[in-house]
Motif scaffolding. Structure first.
Motif, PDB file in Angstrom:
ATOM      1  N   MET A   1     -87.130  15.631  50.728  1.00 20.19           N
ATOM      2  CA  MET A   1     -88.529  15.552  51.125  1.00 20.19           C
ATOM      3  C   MET A   1     -89.040  14.101  51.069  1.00 20.19           C
ATOM      4  O   MET A   1     -89.708  13.647  51.978  1.00 20.19           O
ATOM      5  N   GLU A   2     -88.695  13.364  49.989  1.00 18.28           N
ATOM      6  CA  GLU A   2     -89.161  11.988  49.860  1.00 18.28           C
ATOM      7  C   GLU A   2     -88.553  11.078  50.933  1.00 18.28           C
ATOM      8  O   GLU A   2     -89.245  10.209  51.469  1.00 18.28           O
ATOM      9  N   ILE A   3     -87.285  11.302  51.258  1.00 20.41           N
ATOM     10  CA  ILE A   3     -86.644  10.491  52.301  1.00 20.41           C
ATOM     11  C   ILE A   3     -87.341  10.729  53.644  1.00 20.41           C
ATOM     12  O   ILE A   3     -87.605   9.781  54.392  1.00 20.41           O
ATOM     13  N   GLU A   4     -87.678  11.980  53.935  1.00 24.49           N
ATOM     14  CA  GLU A   4     -88.390  12.286  55.181  1.00 24.49           C
ATOM     15  C   GLU A   4     -89.749  11.586  55.209  1.00 24.49           C
ATOM     16  O   GLU A   4     -90.181  11.093  56.241  1.00 24.49           O
ATOM     17  N   LEU A   5     -90.407  11.550  54.047  1.00 20.90           N
ATOM     18  CA  LEU A   5     -91.703  10.881  53.964  1.00 20.90           C
ATOM     19  C   LEU A   5     -91.557   9.378  54.206  1.00 20.90           C
ATOM     20  O   LEU A   5     -92.357   8.781  54.927  1.00 20.90           O
ATOM     21  N   LEU A   6     -90.526   8.766  53.629  1.00 22.65           N
ATOM     22  CA  LEU A   6     -90.281   7.343  53.873  1.00 22.65           C
ATOM     23  C   LEU A   6     -90.126   7.088  55.372  1.00 22.65           C
ATOM     24  O   LEU A   6     -90.696   6.135  55.919  1.00 22.65           O
ATOM     25  N   ARG A   7     -89.361   7.951  56.034  1.00 23.69           N
ATOM     26  CA  ARG A   7     -89.143   7.781  57.484  1.00 23.69           C
ATOM     27  C   ARG A   7     -90.431   8.026  58.264  1.00 23.69           C
ATOM     28  O   ARG A   7     -90.744   7.292  59.207  1.00 23.69           O
ATOM     29  N   LYS A   8     -91.188   9.052  57.863  1.00 24.77           N
ATOM     30  CA  LYS A   8     -92.449   9.365  58.537  1.00 24.77           C
ATOM     31  C   LYS A   8     -93.401   8.173  58.476  1.00 24.77           C
ATOM     32  O   LYS A   8     -94.155   7.919  59.412  1.00 24.77           O
ATOM     33  N   GLU A   9     -93.355   7.431  57.379  1.00 25.76           N
ATOM     34  CA  GLU A   9     -94.224   6.265  57.195  1.00 25.76           C
ATOM     35  C   GLU A   9     -93.610   4.987  57.788  1.00 25.76           C
ATOM     36  O   GLU A   9     -94.127   3.896  57.568  1.00 25.76           O
ATOM     37  N   ASN A  10     -92.506   5.152  58.523  1.00 26.61           N
ATOM     38  CA  ASN A  10     -91.837   4.010  59.180  1.00 26.61           C
ATOM     39  C   ASN A  10     -91.345   2.941  58.204  1.00 26.61           C
ATOM     40  O   ASN A  10     -91.424   1.746  58.473  1.00 26.61           O
ATOM     41  N   THR A  11     -90.839   3.401  57.072  1.00 25.81           N
ATOM     42  CA  THR A  11     -90.235   2.490  56.110  1.00 25.81           C
ATOM     43  C   THR A  11     -88.926   1.983  56.720  1.00 25.81           C
ATOM     44  O   THR A  11     -88.136   2.781  57.220  1.00 25.81           O
ATOM     45  N   PRO A  12     -88.694   0.673  56.677  1.00 27.51           N
ATOM     46  CA  PRO A  12     -87.444   0.140  57.248  1.00 27.51           C
ATOM     47  C   PRO A  12     -86.205   0.786  56.607  1.00 27.51           C
ATOM     48  O   PRO A  12     -86.209   1.104  55.415  1.00 27.51           O
ATOM     49  N   GLU A  13     -85.176   0.973  57.402  1.00 29.44           N
ATOM     50  CA  GLU A  13     -83.964   1.668  56.934  1.00 29.44           C
ATOM     51  C   GLU A  13     -83.309   0.955  55.748  1.00 29.44           C
ATOM     52  O   GLU A  13     -82.810   1.599  54.840  1.00 29.44           O
ATOM     53  N   ASN A  14     -83.338  -0.383  55.737  1.00 25.06           N
ATOM     54  CA  ASN A  14     -82.750  -1.097  54.597  1.00 25.06           C
ATOM     55  C   ASN A  14     -83.541  -0.832  53.314  1.00 25.06           C
ATOM     56  O   ASN A  14     -82.972  -0.803  52.222  1.00 25.06           O
ATOM     57  N   VAL A  15     -84.849  -0.613  53.434  1.00 25.18           N
ATOM     58  CA  VAL A  15     -85.672  -0.277  52.265  1.00 25.18           C
ATOM     59  C   VAL A  15     -85.352   1.146  51.803  1.00 25.18           C
ATOM     60  O   VAL A  15     -85.267   1.405  50.598  1.00 25.18           O
ATOM     61  N   ILE A  16     -85.118   2.047  52.738  1.00 19.70           N
ATOM     62  CA  ILE A  16     -84.729   3.419  52.375  1.00 19.70           C
ATOM     63  C   ILE A  16     -83.387   3.388  51.637  1.00 19.70           C
ATOM     64  O   ILE A  16     -83.228   4.056  50.605  1.00 19.70           O
ATOM     65  N   ASP A  17     -82.439   2.602  52.133  1.00 18.63           N
ATOM     66  CA  ASP A  17     -81.143   2.454  51.442  1.00 18.63           C
ATOM     67  C   ASP A  17     -81.349   1.914  50.026  1.00 18.63           C
ATOM     68  O   ASP A  17     -80.709   2.364  49.078  1.00 18.63           O
ATOM     69  N   HIS A  18     -82.243   0.945  49.892  1.00 21.55           N
ATOM     70  CA  HIS A  18     -82.558   0.382  48.578  1.00 21.55           C
ATOM     71  C   HIS A  18     -83.146   1.471  47.667  1.00 21.55           C
ATOM     72  O   HIS A  18     -82.739   1.592  46.508  1.00 21.55           O
ATOM     73  N   CYS A  19     -84.070   2.258  48.173  1.00 23.92           N
ATOM     74  CA  CYS A  19     -84.698   3.322  47.378  1.00 23.92           C
ATOM     75  C   CYS A  19     -83.661   4.345  46.912  1.00 23.92           C
ATOM     76  O   CYS A  19     -83.713   4.807  45.761  1.00 23.92           O
ATOM     77  N   LYS A  20     -82.721   4.674  47.773  1.00 28.42           N
ATOM     78  CA  LYS A  20     -81.649   5.605  47.392  1.00 28.42           C
ATOM     79  C   LYS A  20     -80.789   5.003  46.280  1.00 28.42           C
ATOM     80  O   LYS A  20     -80.429   5.696  45.327  1.00 28.42           O
TER      81      LYS A  20
END
Length: 163
Positions: A1-20
């Motif tokens: 759910m949180e990953i989908e929210l990051l994407r919905k908010e247009n968080t850059p993919e490298n930031v999503i990788d960092h968050c993971k």
């Protein structure tokens, strides 16, 4: 759910990788603490940089709180997002940085775990405390207090469990 929210908010993919990566490190640290709220840590770690969808400045923590609040996240998650920067920022340091004057120093075990996991991840790679200290010395003027808080956090969360 949180990953989908990051994407919905247009968080850059490298930031999503960092968050993971921060989430993985936070869960590794949390495993040493029976009383740590693992679900809270997971949510906070995954969302700690959601504000980077709006800015990459230090105010990304405040922007992240606004976004997570909009989606109904609890105050505990909001606190993790707001207090994850470095080993925390005091009210006086916040004022100098142009943030609202208040303490951004992590208070709870969960806040400390996510903040320190974030310190120990550069991009999506794990780094050691010496790397972080050197980075802060280069980037932060008058970094002694910050480094002292960082070492204290490392002692509390990491060193206490090393063999």
């Amino acid at each position: 759910m949180e990953i989908e929210l990051l994407r919905k908010e247009n968080t850059p993919e490298n930031v999503i990788d960092h968050c993971k990566a921060v989430c993985r490190k936070a869960m590794e640290i949390a495993a040493n603490f029976e009383n740590a709220d693992k679900d809270l840590i997971r949510k906070g770690a995954l969302l700690h940089d959601i504000g980077r969808s709006k800015t990459h400045g230090i105010e990304h923590a405040i922007e992240g709180v606004k976004i997570a609040e909009k989606y109904g996240y609890s105050q505990d998650v909001l606190n993790i997002i707001e207090r994850h920067i470095g080993a925390g920022i005091t009210a006086d340091e916040a004022e100098k940085l142009g943030l609202p004057k208040k303490s951004y120093v992590p208070q709870t075990l969960e806040e400390k775990i996510v903040a320190h996991a974030d310190n120990l991840i550069s991009g999506s790679k794990e780094v050691d405390i010496d790397f972080v200290i050197k980075k802060w010395k280069r980037r932060i003027e008058d970094s002694e207090d910050n480094i002292e808080r960082l070492i204290k956090l490392d002692d509390e969360l990491i060193k206490a469990f090393e063999d």
